[in-house]
Design a protein around this motif. Sequence first.
Motif, PDB file in Angstrom:
ATOM      1  N   ILE A 171       0.855  -1.198   0.000  1.00  0.00           N
ATOM      2  CA  ILE A 171       0.000   0.000   0.000  1.00  0.00           C
ATOM      3  C   ILE A 171       0.885   1.240   0.000  1.00  0.00           C
ATOM      4  O   ILE A 171       0.623   2.207  -0.722  1.00  0.00           O
ATOM      5  N   ALA A 172       1.968   1.180   0.790  1.00  0.00           N
ATOM      6  CA  ALA A 172       2.849   2.341   0.904  1.00  0.00           C
ATOM      7  C   ALA A 172       3.437   2.711  -0.449  1.00  0.00           C
ATOM      8  O   ALA A 172       3.579   3.885  -0.782  1.00  0.00           O
ATOM      9  N   LEU A 173       3.748   1.695  -1.248  1.00  0.00           N
ATOM     10  CA  LEU A 173       4.349   1.948  -2.554  1.00  0.00           C
ATOM     11  C   LEU A 173       3.402   2.776  -3.432  1.00  0.00           C
ATOM     12  O   LEU A 173       3.826   3.676  -4.152  1.00  0.00           O
ATOM     13  N   VAL A 174       2.110   2.439  -3.373  1.00  0.00           N
ATOM     14  CA  VAL A 174       1.138   3.209  -4.153  1.00  0.00           C
ATOM     15  C   VAL A 174       0.940   4.582  -3.501  1.00  0.00           C
ATOM     16  O   VAL A 174       0.836   5.599  -4.186  1.00  0.00           O
ATOM     17  N   ALA A 175       0.916   4.588  -2.167  1.00  0.00           N
ATOM     18  CA  ALA A 175       0.677   5.841  -1.443  1.00  0.00           C
ATOM     19  C   ALA A 175       1.749   6.871  -1.763  1.00  0.00           C
ATOM     20  O   ALA A 175       1.473   8.068  -1.808  1.00  0.00           O
ATOM     21  N   LEU A 176       2.992   6.388  -2.002  1.00  0.00           N
ATOM     22  CA  LEU A 176       4.080   7.327  -2.301  1.00  0.00           C
ATOM     23  C   LEU A 176       3.751   8.167  -3.524  1.00  0.00           C
ATOM     24  O   LEU A 176       4.030   9.365  -3.564  1.00  0.00           O
ATOM     25  N   GLY A 177       3.144   7.536  -4.532  1.00  0.00           N
ATOM     26  CA  GLY A 177       2.784   8.273  -5.733  1.00  0.00           C
ATOM     27  C   GLY A 177       1.807   9.387  -5.434  1.00  0.00           C
ATOM     28  O   GLY A 177       1.939  10.504  -5.933  1.00  0.00           O
ATOM     29  N   TYR A 178       0.829   9.091  -4.581  1.00  0.00           N
ATOM     30  CA  TYR A 178      -0.148  10.116  -4.207  1.00  0.00           C
ATOM     31  C   TYR A 178       0.528  11.257  -3.466  1.00  0.00           C
ATOM     32  O   TYR A 178       0.319  12.428  -3.741  1.00  0.00           O
ATOM     33  N   GLU A 220      -0.262  19.950  -4.908  1.00  0.00           N
ATOM     34  CA  GLU A 220      -1.466  19.950  -4.061  1.00  0.00           C
ATOM     35  C   GLU A 220      -2.679  19.392  -4.781  1.00  0.00           C
ATOM     36  O   GLU A 220      -3.771  19.959  -4.752  1.00  0.00           O
ATOM     37  N   LEU A 221      -2.483  18.281  -5.453  1.00  0.00           N
ATOM     38  CA  LEU A 221      -3.583  17.669  -6.183  1.00  0.00           C
ATOM     39  C   LEU A 221      -3.739  16.223  -5.708  1.00  0.00           C
ATOM     40  O   LEU A 221      -2.754  15.482  -5.655  1.00  0.00           O
ATOM     41  N   ILE A 222      -4.962  15.859  -5.357  1.00  0.00           N
ATOM     42  CA  ILE A 222      -5.235  14.445  -5.108  1.00  0.00           C
ATOM     43  C   ILE A 222      -5.378  13.799  -6.468  1.00  0.00           C
ATOM     44  O   ILE A 222      -6.371  13.986  -7.158  1.00  0.00           O
ATOM     45  N   ASN A 223      -4.358  13.053  -6.859  1.00  0.00           N
ATOM     46  CA  ASN A 223      -4.386  12.472  -8.189  1.00  0.00           C
ATOM     47  C   ASN A 223      -5.223  11.204  -8.179  1.00  0.00           C
ATOM     48  O   ASN A 223      -4.712  10.094  -8.067  1.00  0.00           O
ATOM     49  N   PHE A 224      -6.529  11.368  -8.315  1.00  0.00           N
ATOM     50  CA  PHE A 224      -7.431  10.224  -8.249  1.00  0.00           C
ATOM     51  C   PHE A 224      -7.098   9.157  -9.278  1.00  0.00           C
ATOM     52  O   PHE A 224      -7.420   7.995  -9.101  1.00  0.00           O
ATOM     53  N   ALA A 225      -6.477   9.583 -10.380  1.00  0.00           N
ATOM     54  CA  ALA A 225      -6.199   8.629 -11.449  1.00  0.00           C
ATOM     55  C   ALA A 225      -5.049   7.699 -11.093  1.00  0.00           C
ATOM     56  O   ALA A 225      -4.820   6.718 -11.790  1.00  0.00           O
ATOM     57  N   HIS A 226      -4.334   8.007 -10.018  1.00  0.00           N
ATOM     58  CA  HIS A 226      -3.149   7.217  -9.688  1.00  0.00           C
ATOM     59  C   HIS A 226      -3.483   5.740  -9.515  1.00  0.00           C
ATOM     60  O   HIS A 226      -2.796   4.871 -10.031  1.00  0.00           O
ATOM     61  N   LEU A 261      -7.871   3.870  -2.992  1.00  0.00           N
ATOM     62  CA  LEU A 261      -8.515   4.448  -1.814  1.00  0.00           C
ATOM     63  C   LEU A 261      -7.708   4.140  -0.555  1.00  0.00           C
ATOM     64  O   LEU A 261      -7.436   5.018   0.262  1.00  0.00           O
ATOM     65  N   TYR A 262      -7.295   2.865  -0.431  1.00  0.00           N
ATOM     66  CA  TYR A 262      -6.466   2.517   0.730  1.00  0.00           C
ATOM     67  C   TYR A 262      -5.168   3.305   0.711  1.00  0.00           C
ATOM     68  O   TYR A 262      -4.719   3.829   1.732  1.00  0.00           O
ATOM     69  N   ALA A 263      -4.558   3.371  -0.479  1.00  0.00           N
ATOM     70  CA  ALA A 263      -3.263   4.046  -0.573  1.00  0.00           C
ATOM     71  C   ALA A 263      -3.424   5.523  -0.249  1.00  0.00           C
ATOM     72  O   ALA A 263      -2.607   6.098   0.476  1.00  0.00           O
ATOM     73  N   PHE A 264      -4.482   6.119  -0.765  1.00  0.00           N
ATOM     74  CA  PHE A 264      -4.646   7.533  -0.486  1.00  0.00           C
ATOM     75  C   PHE A 264      -4.917   7.761   0.992  1.00  0.00           C
ATOM     76  O   PHE A 264      -4.411   8.702   1.594  1.00  0.00           O
ATOM     77  N   THR A 265      -5.726   6.855   1.572  1.00  0.00           N
ATOM     78  CA  THR A 265      -5.966   6.948   3.004  1.00  0.00           C
ATOM     79  C   THR A 265      -4.650   6.866   3.766  1.00  0.00           C
ATOM     80  O   THR A 265      -4.428   7.606   4.729  1.00  0.00           O
ATOM     81  N   ALA A 266      -3.767   5.976   3.294  1.00  0.00           N
ATOM     82  CA  ALA A 266      -2.464   5.849   3.946  1.00  0.00           C
ATOM     83  C   ALA A 266      -1.700   7.165   3.863  1.00  0.00           C
ATOM     84  O   ALA A 266      -1.113   7.619   4.840  1.00  0.00           O
ATOM     85  N   ALA A 267      -1.746   7.791   2.679  1.00  0.00           N
ATOM     86  CA  ALA A 267      -1.023   9.047   2.511  1.00  0.00           C
ATOM     87  C   ALA A 267      -1.572  10.121   3.447  1.00  0.00           C
ATOM     88  O   ALA A 267      -0.822  10.870   4.068  1.00  0.00           O
TER      89      ALA A 267
END
Lengths: 380, 444, 319
Positions: free
Chosen positions: C33-40, C48-54, C251-257
């Motif tokens: 999850i952290a690996l994906v969260a890093l991108g966010y 300052e953009l929540i990149n939903f497409a990530h 969603l999980y990754a963004f929550t992690a971020a």
Amino acid sequence: MNKRQPAPRSLTAQLDRLPQWPLYLGILLLYPLLVYPEKVLFQWTEISVGMQLTYIFIYAILALGLNVVVGYTGILHLGIAAFFGIGAYITGILTVPAYPFGIGFVGSLICASLGAALAGLLLGAPTLRLRGDYVAIVTLGFGEVTRFSLRNLEEITAGMRGLNPIPPPTLPAFLATPLSWLGIQNDWALDYRLFYYLALGLLLVVILLLRNLERSRLGRAWVAIREDELAATCMGINAARVKLSAFALGCGLAGMAGCLYATALTSTAGPDAFDFSRSVIMLCCVILGGLGSLRGTLLGVLLLIGFDNVAAPALDGFLQRANINPDDNPWLTFSNWKLMCFGLALILMMRFRPEGLLPSRQVEAELHSEAQLHREGASI
Amino acid sequence: MSRLDVEKLTVRFGGLTAVENVDASVASREIYSIIGPNGAGKTTVFNAITGIYEPTTGKIEFGGRDLARPFTWKVGLAAALVGLATGIAAALFAVNVDALWRATIRRNYAGPGATFSPSAAWADVGNYWRGQLALEPIRGGRWAIRTADARRTLAFAPNRAEAEKLRERYQELIAVAHYERKPNHLRSTTYIDGLVLKSRAGKVLDRFDTEEDLQLALARYEGIYRESAARRRNAWLALIAGIIAGAAGTLTVWSRARRTPEVIARAGIARTFQNIRLFRNMTVLDNVLVAMDRQLKGGVVRMALQTPGIRRQERDACSSATKLLDFVGLADRRHVLAKNLPYGDQRRLEIARALATQPQLVLLDEPAAGMNPAESLELNTLIEAIRGRGHTVMLIEHHMSVVMGISDRIAVLEYGRKIAEGTPEAIRANLKVIAAYLGSEEVT
Amino acid sequence: MTPALLLAQTADIDAWQAFWQYALIGLTNGALIALVALGYTMVYGIIELINFAHGDVFMLGAFLALTLIGAMGLEQAGAVQLWLGIGLLFVVVPLFCAVLNVTIDRAVYKPLRNAPKLAPLVSAIGVSFVLMNVGLLWHGAADKHFPDLVSRQNLLGENAAIEFSYKDLLVIGMTVPIMIALTGFVKGTRLGKAMRATAQDPVAATLMGINADRVIAVTFAIGGALAGAASVIYGLYINTVGYQMGFTNGLYAFTAAVLGGIGNIPGAVLGGLVIGLARSFGSAYVGERWTSALVFVILIAILIFRPNGLLGARTREKV
């Protein structure tokens, strides 16, 4: 202040200035009574356009609720579908024959609205003070949690099947005779028109109340917070409370729409009817029409839900009947491109017309006053 | 009498000290200016006064009192209620709200036409809590004896009466098993007679073929007992954790919102901003009306219905807002969007907006910035007029014509410290101030 | 041994054993999850953009890997070919995701750089929908099996108390070095310094001669590459992919971020681990079906007490 003499206008220009809403309202009121157009449209599309219009009215209430939160107050709410679902399920629990409550339509309408508003309060109170992006993610998360909860609480919500049958409203006795003169049967299952008028009536009430609120102290405070939250608080606006009021009102309207939806469908549908894509489609409606604009939101709902519920299935039907796609190629089914259409609509709108198709009063006033400024500049 | 007292105000951002040990005392109906080079911390002082920044140390008193929201019984009550609500929600989840619903609603209501007794449902809440075995009708008129949460079925019975009897027997078996399986317990002869389980009254409850079977059965019944005990324990834990978390959360949020700008504004301090912060897409009139929010009454329902009282109030507000706009000279522009006003007008609108909150003290942050000499002269008159209306004025300004022309007293900040304070004449003659502005080698 | 006795033993010994097993699963999932969260978090830190497409870039990465595995016939390949193939996946897929991410930025977000904040955010949701639709047309609506290329054999021996297979090794062995390399890059290199500078103050950074556009492109490229690597690991570890996996995992990754403090790189890793552990322990001790609810309850609870996340700095609005 100095009053300027209004410039003389031509007759057509004066006609243009007449309000147009009575015309649209007239069409909507008359459409079901003239049975013919419905028949023709049905032969064309194999879809009951009147029934779909009923759903459009319901979604319009939902979108107006979302517009209060996103459009006026500027809080990005990505979980409106959850409150829609809460409204639908409250209605289901309180009315289905499997449960002993059976409080009927009016009671459930009130309970669904209040229940969804309460849920909004409970979610909003601790989280609306957070940064904007965080609120977006919290509402999105809440939407998912609600969906999973509806799915998991099988004893209460009947899991994926949804609660049914939800009984139709009962018509007050004194209305039965006048309706029969209009050729409307007193049977909610056979004649869509009863629900059509019910939804339309409620929609009109909602529009009226929101117009009033928009012009009141509260409406101004909402917009002020959207424009500059810090400046608003420095002027004594209790931002937390004002945002919470917008949030609760928006969620309450969503709950009301949910109640209507479930009653029209005679079932709560499954939890997946209230997923993220439902929230985003409603957001699309509000953005397409124009954030913070009542008229715009209504137009957005008409276009997008009309496309989703009428045009897309009709096109799919055409394709099927024309036998273009005999081996069921997913690339040739129109509904498989729906997400793409909504996505592109969002991207293109943001790029080329971020204020929406029918921008709000403020933006409109801006264009108007700019012209006025030019005139003033010229006269100096 | 002093209106505003700032004592030893220090504001630090991380390691950076923006303002250090600044004292200021502004008398009622005074015009008090703060001057100093850019980055001296003037705006930070304003931000600390208006609650945008929290002072790191120091005291700010307005009219002799601290403006932070006091802890009242209402805050305590709110924390307690939120805690209780969170606790109950958590406890409901812990006892499994789904199974509870089945136990209270479904089991007491057979379907359309059947009667539903709320008191029976309420009684079943207690039965569920105690872990009492439940009876559920199944197909063919038969009955099942199940655990309260319906996760296990113990037996079936052909009719209700039989089922009641069976339930009693299993209930006793569970009690016996719980008694016999206590750790370090010596087997009692009251309940176990060879391979037979008996009730206290001596009634035979169950017979077994081998000792092993008997032990297994005891373990099974004990398991049921333990499950319901665990449910009760978890519910208590969840209740307590929820109460603590909910109350602590409420208090945390409250403590963060003790001295917010809105509290300050409501107490009678209004301000303008260095970088104009109007509500750009609202009309000039609406900008002022927003600031009058505090003086308007009426709940959501009355606003939604636009009752005559609300309309009258709205009309009155509009006319007093127009008067205020007239005061700053913008009345004929009141339907223009704020962002379309020329720069100087925007500054004056900000002042009108600040005055609309009916403040006792007005903080003006560089009102003359970007104005030409003629305009800044007009501003002098305007500020004098504001004082004439009974407001106290605190001013940050670089235009010396403004500062020296109207100030009663001037404070000079440099590097976050106050280096001088006094009348315009005294400041003009102060060597430290001259050094700060012009640079000097002999500064000590 | 009688069943009853066996029961007693498992109750005493296995409780702790199971606990550590769940902790291990949680950490492994959390690293992913952290690996994906890093991108966010990196993209948010800079623009300052929540990149939903990530999340959907991540999904398309997994789909590309799935197609490539089919095309290369890796399922029937021998050991050497298999490892070469997997190595190739770890080159091609991150590259594809990086290019895709940069293209999205250039085409969609860049024109909106000075627009109000809502505009790019809504566009990002739009891009997410478009990519989801691409995924839907590519591999269909149903979940697909991702070939089980890595052995499940327990590295600690057949009868070891805790299971730690080649798969777990793959996840840890890939994610930890990537995170260390990333930290080194951001801390040590000129470009990394430029990224941090742009994150702090884009205007000032531009004035200092930093090419902000290039920095943003690099950020998107790195974020995309991380998502690509994560998608291959995810496929090999979880073995099920579907067009909606981008949304749920995103969603999980963004929550992690958010949990770690958005914009903060160590925060994203910490947030990922917290969520991984919450999911693992949640499914063990609360119930599988309540894990996602639990994650969001934790999110809300943490945000109430720490409004800027666990490691997030307090942001102060410029007045």
